[in-house]
Design a protein around this motif. Structure first.
Motif, short mmCIF file in Angstrom:
data_model
loop_
_atom_site.label_atom_id
_atom_site.label_comp_id
_atom_site.label_asym_id
_atom_site.label_seq_id
_atom_site.Cartn_x
_atom_site.Cartn_y
_atom_site.Cartn_z
N PHE A 216 0.85 -1.19 0.00
CA PHE A 216 0.00 0.00 0.00
C PHE A 216 0.88 1.23 0.00
O PHE A 216 2.03 1.19 0.44
CB PHE A 216 -1.03 -0.01 1.15
N PHE A 217 0.34 2.33 -0.50
CA PHE A 217 1.16 3.51 -0.71
C PHE A 217 1.07 4.47 0.47
O PHE A 217 -0.01 4.78 0.95
CB PHE A 217 0.77 4.20 -2.01
N ILE A 218 2.24 4.89 0.93
CA ILE A 218 2.30 5.82 2.06
C ILE A 218 1.93 7.21 1.57
O ILE A 218 1.28 7.98 2.26
CB ILE A 218 3.73 5.82 2.66
N SER A 219 2.32 7.50 0.33
CA SER A 219 2.05 8.83 -0.22
C SER A 219 1.47 8.68 -1.62
O SER A 219 1.76 7.70 -2.31
CB SER A 219 3.37 9.61 -0.28
N ARG A 220 0.67 9.67 -2.00
CA ARG A 220 0.10 9.64 -3.36
C ARG A 220 1.16 9.75 -4.44
O ARG A 220 0.98 9.30 -5.56
CB ARG A 220 -0.88 10.78 -3.53
N ASN A 221 2.28 10.40 -4.08
CA ASN A 221 3.34 10.62 -5.08
C ASN A 221 4.30 9.45 -5.16
O ASN A 221 5.34 9.54 -5.79
CB ASN A 221 4.16 11.88 -4.71
N GLU A 222 3.95 8.38 -4.53
CA GLU A 222 4.90 7.28 -4.42
C GLU A 222 4.98 6.46 -5.71
O GLU A 222 3.97 6.12 -6.30
CB GLU A 222 4.44 6.40 -3.26
N ASP A 223 6.21 6.11 -6.07
CA ASP A 223 6.43 5.28 -7.26
C ASP A 223 6.38 3.80 -6.85
O ASP A 223 6.86 3.43 -5.78
CB ASP A 223 7.81 5.64 -7.84
N VAL A 224 5.78 2.98 -7.72
CA VAL A 224 5.62 1.55 -7.37
C VAL A 224 6.97 0.91 -7.05
O VAL A 224 7.13 0.21 -6.05
CB VAL A 224 4.96 0.77 -8.52
N GLU A 225 7.97 1.15 -7.89
CA GLU A 225 9.27 0.52 -7.71
C GLU A 225 10.10 1.21 -6.63
O GLU A 225 10.72 0.56 -5.79
CB GLU A 225 10.06 0.56 -9.03
N ASP A 226 10.09 2.54 -6.64
CA ASP A 226 10.99 3.30 -5.76
C ASP A 226 10.50 3.41 -4.33
O ASP A 226 11.28 3.68 -3.42
CB ASP A 226 11.18 4.73 -6.30
N GLY A 227 9.21 3.23 -4.09
CA GLY A 227 8.68 3.44 -2.75
C GLY A 227 8.56 4.93 -2.46
O GLY A 227 8.66 5.77 -3.36
#
Ligand SMILES: O=C(O)C(=O)Cc1ccc(O)cc1
Ligand SMILES: [Fe+2]
Length: 440
Positions: A216-227
Motif C-alpha cells: 500500500f502507498f504511504i504517499s500519493r506521489n509514491e512510485d511503485v518501484e521506488d517506494g
C-alpha cells in the motif's frame, strides 16, 4: 500465494538477559507475564498487552546453536519428541551476536501444506513441520527464514491446543481484563524493518508472492518501484509499506480504526546522499538488517504515554517549537523545513500542551484536510530498549488515517538525528538513559 496467514501470533525477542528485558516490558511498558517456560537449558517468558504478545528468549552464549542436518531433514511431524532437543521452542534457535527481535510468528490453518508450498518456492526452513504437545493439547509449527537479515517466521497452528499459550509453557499470574484505561494498548499496529540499500523491492515481492501481502502507498506521489522517497534536508529515507490480507478473523471484535486484524510491515532503507542516519546506525549496531521498531496501537496515546512516562519510559521529542509555532505551508509543501504544528494540532481537536510533555507527534492526512471528518494519526517513539542503539517501540493512535504520517516521519527523523549527534559528541553509550530531548 503459498501460505495463508490467519493472524500474527507473537513476536520473539532474543536477548542476553531475559529478566532485564522482561522487567522493562512489564514495569515500564505495562505488559504482563502470562506464561513461562523455564528448564535447565531454556528461559522463555511470554508477556502480553491486549493481543500484543512478546516472547522474551534467552540468547545462547558461546558456540552458535543450530538445528542439526538430521533434524532439518525430518519432514513429517514427529509427535511430541522434539521438544527435549530444543533449548528454545518456537523459533528462537539461530545464534545472533546482539540482542534482537528475531521472529514474527503467524497463526496458519495448515502448517504442513503452507510449509510444503513455501519450500517448493525455494524458501529455507530452519525447522520442518513439527508437533509438540502437553496436557492441554497439540501444536504444529515450522520455522522459515525470511529475506530480511536474521528475521524468521514461525508458522503455528494452535487450533488443537487449549492451554494458556503454547505447549511447554506454564501459566503465570492470573488472567486480567486489560481494561485499564490508563494504558489501552490493543495490538501490534506495524513492524518496521531496517533494510540494506536497494533491497526493499525484492523483500516486498517475497512477501507478496509467499504470504499474499499487499503493497500500500504511504504517499500519493509514491512510485511503485521506488517506494516513498524522502531525500532532502538531511533526511535520506526510502519507505515501502505492505500489509497482509488476513483471511479468517471472523468472530474477532475489531476496533473502528483496525482493518481486520492486520499488521502492517514497513521497509526502511537509507539513501546515501544525506550522510549517515538512523537506519545506518541500526545496520551497524545490529550487524545487519532486521526489525528496527514495532508500533503498538493504543486507543488513547496521551493516557498511555503518561502512564509509560511515569513508569520510566523515555521518548524522543521534537523541538519545543513543534508545539508553539505554526507553519501553514508545511502541509502542501514536501521540501520546506518544518517549524511547528500548533495550529494543525488544535484543528484536530487536541491541546498542544497535552502532547508536548511526551513528544507526541500529530500528522493530518493531507488529502483529507478540510474535510469535515479530518483524518490524522498520533505517534511517539521511545528511546532504544536494548544495550545497542537498535530496537525501539512506538505508540500509535489512528484517527481515521491508515498510513504513516509524512510530517511525523520527518519530525521523528530530526529528533533521532539530534539525539545521535548528541551521543556522538558525548562519546558515551550510557547517554541514552539521560533525559535529553525530553520535556517531562
Ligand atoms: O512512521 C513510522 O512509524 C514508520 O514506521 C516509518 C519510519 C521508518 C523508519 C524510520 O527510521 C522512521 C520512520
Ligand atoms: Fe513506525
Amino acid at each position: 500465494m503459498a501460505a495463508y496467514l490467519n493472524r500474527l501470533h507473537h513476536i520473539s525477542l532474543r536477548v542476553s538477559n531475559v529478566d532485564k528485558v522482561a522487567h522493562e516490558l512489564v514495569s515500564r511498558f505495562q505488559f504482563r507475564v502470562f506464561a513461562a517456560r523455564l528448564t535447565d537449558r531454556a528461559k522463555q517468558l511470554a508477556v502480553r498487552r491486549g493481543s500484543a504478545v512478546f516472547v522474551v528468549n534467552e540468547r545462547a552464549r558461546g558456540a552458535p546453536q543450530r538445528l542439526t542436518g538430521h533434524e532439518s531433514r525430518v519432514w513429517s511431524p514427529v509427535a511430541g519428541k522434539h521438544h527435549q532437543h530444543f533449548r528454545n521452542l518456537y523459533g528462537a534457535h539461530a545464534h545472533y551476536p546482539v540482542d534482537t527481535v528475531s521472529n514474527v510468528c503467524f497463526e496458519v490453518s495448515d502448517v504442513e501444506s503452507s510449509s510444503r508450498a513455501l519450500r517448493d518456492r525455494g524458501c529455507e526452513f530452519l525447522l520442518p513441520p513439527t508437533e509438540v504437545y502437553d496436557d492441554s493439547g497439540t501444536v504444529t509449527y515450522s520455522i522459515v527464514r525470511s529475506v530480511v537479515g536474521n528475521v524468521c517466521h514461525t508458522l503455528v497452528d494452535t487450533s488443537r491446543y487449549r492451554g494458556v499459550f503454547l505447549p511447554g509453557f506454564c501459566p503465570v499470574g492470573t488472567e486480567d481484563s486489560d481494561s485499564d484505561r490508563s494504558c489501552p494498548i490493543t495490538h501490534f499496529d506495524h513492524i518496521t524493518y531496517a533494510c540494506t540499500r536497494r533491497s526493499s523491492a525484492d523483500i516486498t515481492r517475497w512477501y507478496e508472492k509467499n504470504f499474499g501481502f499487499q503493497r500500500f502507498f504511504i504517499s500519493r506521489n509514491e512510485d511503485v518501484e521506488d517506494g516513498y522517497v524522502l531525500n532532502h534536508n538531511g533526511i535520506g529515507l526510502r519507505l515501502t509499506a505492505m500489509q497482509y490480507w488476513k483471511c479468517s478473523a471472523s468472530g474477532v471484535k475489531l476496533h473502528r480504526d483496525q482493518k481486520e486484524t492486520d499488521c502492517k510491515f514497513v521497509m526502511a532503507e537509507s539513501l546515501p546522499e544525506q550522510g549517515s542516519n538512523q537506519v545506518d546506525t541500526f545496520l551497524d549496531e545490529h550487524r545487519g538488517a532486521g526489525i528496527q521498531h514495532i508500533g503498538l496501537y493504543t486507543e488513547d496515546i496521551v493516557a498511555t504515554a503518561r502512564t509509560l512516562s511515569r513508569a520510566g519510559v523515555r521518548f524522543f521529542s521534537p523541538p519545543p517549537t513543534y508545539y508553539t509555532e505554526s507553519n501553514e505551508n508545511e502541509r502542501s509543501c514536501c521540501v520546506c523545513v518544518q517549524v511547528g504544528k500548533q495550529q494543525e494540532i488544535r484543528e484536530a481537536g487536541h491541546d498542544p500542551h497535552m502532547l508536548s510533555p511526551y513528544g507526541i507527534l500529530l500528522d493530518t492526512d493531507v488529502h483529507a484536510h478540510n474535510s469535515p471528518s479530518q483524518r490524522y494519526l498520533l505517534q511517539v517513539f521511545t528511546k532504544p530498549i536494548f544495550e545497542e542503539d537498535t530496537f525501539f517501540l512506538e505508540l500509535i493512535e489512528r484517527r481515521g488515517a491508515t498510513g504513516f504520517g509524512e510530517g511525523n516521519i520527518r519530525a521523528l527523523w530530526r529528533s533521532v538525528q539530534a539525539y545521535m549527534n548528541e551521543e556522538q559528541e558525548c562519546g558515551q553509550s550510557d547517554c541514552k538513559n539521560t533525559q535529553s530531548g525530553q520535556h517531562s
